[in-house]
Design an enzyme around this catalytic site. Structure first.
Site, PDB file in Angstrom:
ATOM      1  N   ASN A 115       0.828  -1.190   0.000  1.00 27.80           N
ATOM      2  CA  ASN A 115       0.000   0.000   0.000  1.00 27.80           C
ATOM      3  C   ASN A 115       0.872   1.254   0.000  1.00 27.80           C
ATOM      4  OD1 ASN A 115      -2.717   0.917   0.061  1.00 27.80           O
ATOM      5  ND2 ASN A 115      -2.488   1.472   2.203  1.00 27.80           N
ATOM      6  N   VAL A 124      -5.598   5.034  -7.321  1.00 20.25           N
ATOM      7  CA  VAL A 124      -5.571   3.753  -6.613  1.00 20.25           C
ATOM      8  C   VAL A 124      -5.640   4.174  -5.139  1.00 20.25           C
ATOM      9  CG1 VAL A 124      -4.243   1.666  -6.121  1.00 20.25           C
ATOM     10  CG2 VAL A 124      -4.239   2.636  -8.438  1.00 20.25           C
ATOM     11  N   PRO A 125      -6.852   4.157  -4.561  1.00 22.38           N
ATOM     12  CA  PRO A 125      -7.131   4.888  -3.323  1.00 22.38           C
ATOM     13  C   PRO A 125      -6.582   4.270  -2.035  1.00 22.38           C
ATOM     14  CG  PRO A 125      -9.073   3.704  -4.023  1.00 22.38           C
ATOM     15  CD  PRO A 125      -8.035   3.497  -5.094  1.00 22.38           C
ATOM     16  N   CYS A 126      -5.275   4.306  -1.887  1.00 19.49           N
ATOM     17  CA  CYS A 126      -4.644   3.779  -0.679  1.00 19.49           C
ATOM     18  C   CYS A 126      -5.024   4.581   0.565  1.00 19.49           C
ATOM     19  CB  CYS A 126      -3.134   3.703  -0.849  1.00 19.49           C
ATOM     20  SG  CYS A 126      -2.359   5.259  -1.320  1.00 19.49           S
ATOM     21  N   HIS A 127      -5.505   5.802   0.381  1.00 17.16           N
ATOM     22  CA  HIS A 127      -5.938   6.611   1.533  1.00 17.16           C
ATOM     23  C   HIS A 127      -7.177   6.033   2.205  1.00 17.16           C
ATOM     24  CE1 HIS A 127      -8.223   8.260  -1.876  1.00 17.16           C
ATOM     25  NE2 HIS A 127      -9.144   8.605  -0.990  1.00 17.16           N
TER      26      HIS A 127
END
Length: 160
Positions: A115, A124-127
């Protein structure tokens, strides 16, 4: 392969967009206030496309992205990054749930590491990945940005 850059000044800091002629390879926060890379005659269409969609996201007019991307990493990293894309807008998933989703339930730390190596911030919504106890943990752009992004999505989700 030639790489092209374009800066985007977001409400939470400068983002550097990097692409080839064909696909976006990187969208990362950089710690500077000065725009170094602007649109010019050599800027590929895919980079302009990315810029517009990122701008729409911050204006609360976009929840998904349509420009082509390249995810360069190991098979495991790409599996994690692909799984990140299924986390719905304005929702979160724990590292444990993400590990379970890719069939590697015991690999929570490895999932966290992958991540952290995501080079396509927001897209690519790692948050959207949080600790199992619901706390915000780890974000390459800084926890304050992660908190801002999650709040931004919650606010625009309510508005829709």
């Amino acid at each position: 392969m030639e790489m092209y850059k374009l800066d985007y000044m977001s409400p939470i800091g400068m983002m550097e967009l990097v692409a080839t002629q064909a696909a976006v390879e990187s969208i990362l926060f950089v710690e500077r206030d000065e725009v170094l890379f602007e649109v010019n005659a050599h800027t590929p269409d895919v980079l302009k496309w990315c810029y517009r969609e990122i701008d729409d996201y911050f204006k609360k007019d976009r929840r998904t992205f349509t420009f082509p991307v390249t995810m360069a990493g190991t098979t495991f990293q790409r599996d994690v990054w692909q799984a990140l894309t299924i986390i719905p807008y304005a929702e979160t998933m724990s590292y444990r749930e993400l590990a379970r989703h890719i069939g590697r339930e015991r690999a929570m730390r490895a999932v966290g590491s992958a991540n952290g190596r995501n080079r396509l911030t927001i897209v690519v919504p790692c948050h959207r990945v949080i600790g199992s106890n619901g706390t915000l943990t780890g974000y390459a752009g800084g926890l304050w940005r992660k908190e801002w992004l999650l709040r931004h999505e919650q606010e625009s989700h309510v508005r829709a």
